[in-house]
Motif scaffolding. Structure first.
Motif: not given
Length: 471
Positions: A408-409, A368, A402, A8
């Protein structure tokens, strides 16, 4: 789509079995509630779970064992499922439609893997329920039915949530979008889903989302000529693989490494191998790290579609495509094999996989901008579909910095859920700006990872994937 996880662009907290995300909050920008349109009776929710047995207690993933209890079962259609109920439940359910899809018979381990990846939902206070789907392969409507059946099992045997969010990830985003169109009213006139969250979604429908994989197949064969080899029986590349050809992913990988040396760093490839890799990257506009995953799809998933979904004819074609970016475009366009998509196969595939844009509840998406698997331009196509279907006012799209697909997070997803549910509860429609502003407040609880790009607007899909003649 098959999950690919290249590094990432931002640092993420490592979690077992998955990457991390972005978290909770998201409101602002007051907006009047959107009134849902009347729903035809044909879109009423069938009673899919009337004869389902109750789930039984199961072990939660280690990360959740101290804060949740888990339940598991197998529904009457054959799909396995897993449910996680947090001790401090916020009375909201996240109903998950997973990506992939996998091929072959369903396995209960798939639901465990999904819960491990999406444990952020439970850690943020949401109940979570995910189905393996009754079968492997590219069948969207059946997967949507399995997901709705699980919702009914949850309501009947576990609890009645105040709100239900239908969450689709990757290919599962198409399942969620289709499910939200298919199931709009319960027998008592209520909405089965209060909102829809689509993450890293394959959202242009099967008839457009996989065009570039057809292109990959023909350009690769032009360059490498080993799939099939000259000594093997020829077949149309747009069918993926003939029914009776035995090939494992390892064999396909060996062929790709033979021609492209994808298993080696670029510096260790021969000049010829690197030239071919670079040609694929430049012509198909995909990173080298995703070639293997997309070729798996263009081989094994294409075969699943043709043999099991579209009556033996292929819905994929490349007539009219003008390929660009190679050392010799004229030679490439003259040399690649050309295929016309079968009109009936296209119609059957579209009926199962293409969204109509008729979703009666709030829809929030995230992608992303450098997603190597589900291109960000797919979201531009989905926006056009929602507008054409009369649901444009019920869609908010967000984008992040991303270059991953599967996750993603940690702080990203609770942030989106908070914004989405406030929209459903209070009629406060979020904006990309308000969501970006709310995300950092959640990093204290869920770790770093906010990377929203509130001003980003994706280009049209035709800017990324070659236009072509369609039936």
């Amino acid at each position: 789509m098959t999950s690919l996880q290249p590094p990432a662009l931002i640092t993420r907290t490592a979690l077992p079995v998955r990457l991390t995300l972005v978290a909770l909050a998201g409101l602002a920008a007051a907006c009047a509630p959107v009134q849902p349109r009347a729903t035809p009776a044909s879109q009423s929710v069938p009673a899919l779970a009337t004869q389902e047995v109750a789930p039984t207690a199961a072990a939660c993933p280690k990360e959740l064992s101290a804060i949740a209890r888990c339940l598991a079962g197998q529904d009457s259609a054959g799909a396995y499922y897993l449910i996680a109920m947090p001790t401090a439940w916020n009375q909201r359910l996240v109903l998950h439609a997973h990506g992939g899809p996998a091929l072959g018979a369903p396995k209960p381990e798939r639901a465990v893997e999904d819960l491990e990846r999406w444990s952020i939902m439970v850690r943020a206070g949401y109940a979570w329920a995910g189905s393996t789907f009754r079968q492997g392969g590219v069948e969207v409507r059946a997967a949507a039915e399995d997901t709705e059946r699980l919702r009914q099992i949850f309501v009947k045997h576990v609890a009645k949530p105040q709100r239900t969010v239908l969450h689709g990830q990757s290919w599962g985003a198409s399942v969620a979008a289709k499910g939200a169109e298919m199931f709009q009213r319960t027998a008592d006139g209520q909405r089965p889903y209060d909102a829809v969250l689509l993450t890293s979604g394959v959202l242009a429908g099967g008839t457009r989302s996989y065009d570039f994989r057809t292109d990959l197949r023909v350009v690769y064969q032009y360059l490498c000529n080993n799939h099939p080899r000259p000594t093997e029986a020829a077949y149309p590349l747009n069918i993926g693989l003939p029914r009776d050809v035995a090939m494992a992913q390892g064999d396909l990988q060996a062929r790709l490494n033979e021609c492209l040396a994808l298993n080696k760093p670029a510096a260790e490839r021969t000049p010829e191998q690197q030239r071919k890799v670079q040609t694929l990257v430049d012509v198909l506009r995909i990173p080298a790290s995703s070639i293997q995953g997309h070729m798996n799809w263009a081989t094994f998933h294409f075969r699943d579609v043709v043999q099991h979904r579209t009556g033996g004819a292929s819905p994929f074609g490349n007539m009219g495509v003008v390929y660009k970016g190679s050392p010799d475009d004229a030679a490439l366009n003259a040399g690649v094999q050309r295929y016309k998509a079968d009109p009936q196969a296209v119609a059957r595939f579209a009926e199962d996989t293409d969204p109509t844009g008729r979703i009666p509840v709030p829809v929030l998406t995230v992608k992303g901008v450098d997603d190597p698997t589900a291109f960000v331009e797919l979201d531009a196509q989905f926006k056009a579909t929602m507008e054409q279907g009369g649901s444009g006012a019920r869609l908010v799209q967000t984008f992040t910095r991303h270059n991953t697909h599967s996750y993603l997070s940690d702080p990203t997803y609770p942030t989106l859920l908070t914004a989405l549910l406030r929209w459903a509860d209070e009629g406060v429609k979020p904006t990309p700006e308000s969501i970006a502003q709310q995300c950092p407040a959640n990093e204290a609880a869920f770790g770093k990872g906010c990377a929203f790009l509130p001003d980003y607007v994706p280009a049209p899909l035709v800017s990324r994937v070659y236009d072509r003649t369609r039936p």
